[in-house]
Design a protein around this motif. Structure first.
Motif, short mmCIF file in Angstrom:
data_model
loop_
_atom_site.label_atom_id
_atom_site.label_comp_id
_atom_site.label_asym_id
_atom_site.label_seq_id
_atom_site.Cartn_x
_atom_site.Cartn_y
_atom_site.Cartn_z
N LYS A 61 31.85 41.89 1.60
CA LYS A 61 31.99 42.57 2.89
C LYS A 61 31.38 43.96 2.84
CE LYS A 61 36.40 41.86 2.37
NZ LYS A 61 37.87 41.77 2.53
N GLY A 62 31.15 44.51 4.04
CA GLY A 62 30.69 45.88 4.13
C GLY A 62 29.19 46.04 3.93
N PHE A 63 28.80 47.12 3.25
CA PHE A 63 27.38 47.45 3.11
C PHE A 63 26.62 46.39 2.33
CE2 PHE A 63 23.86 49.50 0.83
CZ PHE A 63 23.15 50.01 1.91
N LEU A 64 27.20 45.89 1.24
CA LEU A 64 26.51 44.89 0.43
C LEU A 64 26.34 43.58 1.21
CD1 LEU A 64 25.17 44.19 -2.20
CD2 LEU A 64 27.42 43.58 -3.14
N GLY A 65 27.33 43.23 2.01
CA GLY A 65 27.20 42.05 2.86
C GLY A 65 26.07 42.20 3.86
N TRP A 66 25.90 43.41 4.38
CA TRP A 66 24.81 43.69 5.32
C TRP A 66 23.45 43.61 4.61
CZ3 TRP A 66 21.66 48.23 5.26
CH2 TRP A 66 20.84 48.39 6.37
N VAL A 67 23.36 44.11 3.38
CA VAL A 67 22.12 44.02 2.61
C VAL A 67 21.75 42.57 2.35
CG1 VAL A 67 21.05 44.54 0.38
CG2 VAL A 67 22.39 46.29 1.55
N ILE A 68 22.74 41.74 2.02
CA ILE A 68 22.48 40.32 1.78
C ILE A 68 21.97 39.66 3.06
CG2 ILE A 68 23.56 38.10 1.25
CD1 ILE A 68 25.44 39.62 -0.64
N HIS A 69 22.56 40.03 4.20
CA HIS A 69 22.11 39.49 5.49
C HIS A 69 20.64 39.81 5.71
CE1 HIS A 69 21.22 39.97 9.82
NE2 HIS A 69 21.96 38.88 9.96
N ARG A 70 20.26 41.05 5.53
CA ARG A 70 18.87 41.43 5.77
C ARG A 70 17.94 40.76 4.76
NH1 ARG A 70 17.52 47.33 8.25
NH2 ARG A 70 18.41 46.87 10.31
N GLY A 71 18.37 40.71 3.51
CA GLY A 71 17.53 40.11 2.48
C GLY A 71 17.29 38.64 2.74
#
Length: 454
Positions: free
Chosen positions: A379-389
């Motif tokens: 969750k959070g920032f790392l989850g957002w990075v995975i989404h974009r990646g």
């Protein structure tokens, strides 16, 4: 030369045509694809288009540019008569025409599911196409401009009120992205305050994001509410007349922006305008190898995939399970369909479609996201990075990957672009305003009669 007709240029249709160009020999078949839009829309990026994180044109993959060996017909398939191997096509201009084929691939996709609720036809915007995402963004930016010159009160709050109906992935993502955009815009509008914002997510079921488990789903609700949003579960929209929202709980308020993302419905062309077999939900009956038919009976020369097809899900142990209608499946079904179609042309045995989920990922706004793969939740920032990646890898063609990456890198340095281009939806207004009064439109909206010379 076999004539292959692909009805629909979405994920499944585009990838089928793209891979057929690669795998077919020159003398094996000629391929035609029919779609009313000249591009395939990468829908997972539409929420980021609404927030200005991705340029609208960059999520539209041109059919003519990337399908060099395929005949592209700009039109809508209105009927498929497989007994006669004929498709009726309504072009953008001119009369309907019939296209003869030897093999048909039905990838027409689904349509937005709607209900006869007063006001939604007049005020709601869907989120299946680039035009809708761009319009949502421009309307929110324009609402900030208009609200900034108003005193605190009902009208200012109405302009800054956003309602999203539907708690699936599209609804939650666009809700989170718009909330993130609106919060960031306050820095550029000192006249406005966070208390002026009013964001509502309305979901008829008791939870959101049905593809994640209960605990992560509840975390998303709590996260959005901590950011100042209102999440209405077990709640239905009763009316939206004149922008006045009435919910089944009795709550009522006025909204400037109403976004409808309440799921998919069967495509009417597939459900009622074809002699191909369909199921009770109006979806095309297909086998695991993506040929139309059942395990006992195959419909020759007919294939189907994507959101308009009931594709058996062999990756789950539940008997009769069907793949969920999302991009992850549609892309891979298109590739498998192309391989199987080529194999069938060459007398080989088509293989069943099997895809084990890579997990689910959702953006909740800039720097906020969630990823789940089985029992793993990030969750959070790392989850957002995975989404974009994940999505920059999944968007088709290197050209589009590079364009999206460049926009993201530019935003890191210079921030979001907050210019509204809402006026492009009425491009002649400025010109008409400059004309002498006899040339201007009358109250009925039609051009006034001009005086005759002499």
């Amino acid at each position: 030369m076999r004539r292959i007709l692909i009805a629909g240029g979405g994920y499944a249709g585009f990838y089928t045509a793209w891979k057929l160009e690669k795998w077919l020999r020159r003398d094996e078949a000629e391929v035609t694809i029919v779609d009313p839009r000249p591009y395939m829309t990468y829908q997972p990026f539409l929420p980021e288009v609404t927030a200005g994180s991705v340029e609208g044109r960059h999520v539209a993959v041109s059919l003519r540019r990337h399908l060099r060996k395929t005949a592209v017909v700009a039109g809508t398939v209105t009927r498929i008569d497989h007994a006669q191997k004929t498709a009726t096509v309504r072009p953008a201009d001119g009369p309907e025409r019939r296209i003869q084929y030897d093999i048909v691939v039905v990838t027409a996709g689904a349509v937005t599911r709607t209900f006869p609720i007063p006001g939604i036809a007049e005020h709601a915007i869907g989120l299946k196409h680039v035009e809708e995402a761009v319009a949502v963004r421009d309307r929110l930016l324009s609402a900030f401009e208009r609200a900034s010159v108003l005193p605190p009160g009902h009208e200012r709050r109405r302009l800054l009120t956003v309602t999203v109906v539907g708690g699936g992935f599209t609804g939650v993502e666009v809700f989170g992205e718009l909330l993130s955009l609106a919060s960031a815009l306050l820095k550029s509008y000192p006249e406005l305050h966070f208390s002026d914002l009013d964001f509502h997510l309305v979901e008829a079921q008791g939870r959101i994001l049905p593809e994640v488990t209960d605990k992560p789903g509840q975390w998303v609700v709590d996260h959005l509410e901590e950011r100042g949003a209102h999440v209405h579960l077990n709640t239905q929209l009763v009316s939206a007349e004149n922008g006045h929202i009435v919910l089944s709980t009795g709550e009522a308020y006025d909204t400037e922006l109403l976004i409808w993302t309440a799921g998919n419905a069967s495509n009417p062309v597939v459900a009622t305008h074809t002699d191909l077999p369909i199921d009770a939900r109006g979806l095309l009956r297909v086998r695991a190898d993506l040929r139309v038919g059942t395990d006992d009976a195959i419909v020759p020369d007919a294939w189907g995939a994507g959101d308009n097809a009931a594709v058996p899900d062999l990756a789950v142990p539940v008997p009769g399970a069907r793949t969920v209608p999302n991009a992850q499946h549609a892309v891979r079904q298109g590739k498998r369909l192309a391989r199987n179609l080529v194999a069938d042309l060459r007398g080989e045995v088509p293989q069943p479609y099997v895809h084990h989920s890579l997990g689910v990922v959702a953006t909740l706004g800039l720097g906020h996201g969630i990823f789940q793969y089985r029992g793993i939740v990030i969750k959070g920032f790392l989850g957002w990075v995975i989404h974009r990646g994940y999505h920059v890898l999944a968007v088709p063609t290197w050209e589009r990957k590079v364009r999206v990456l460049l926009v993201w890198l530019t935003a890191v340095v210079f921030g979001r672009d907050i210019v509204s281009l809402l006026s492009v939806q009425r491009p002649r207004d400025a010109f008409l305003a400059a004309l002498p009064s006899p040339h201007k439109r009358d109250e009925s909206g039609g051009p006034r009669d001009l005086p005759l010379a002499g």
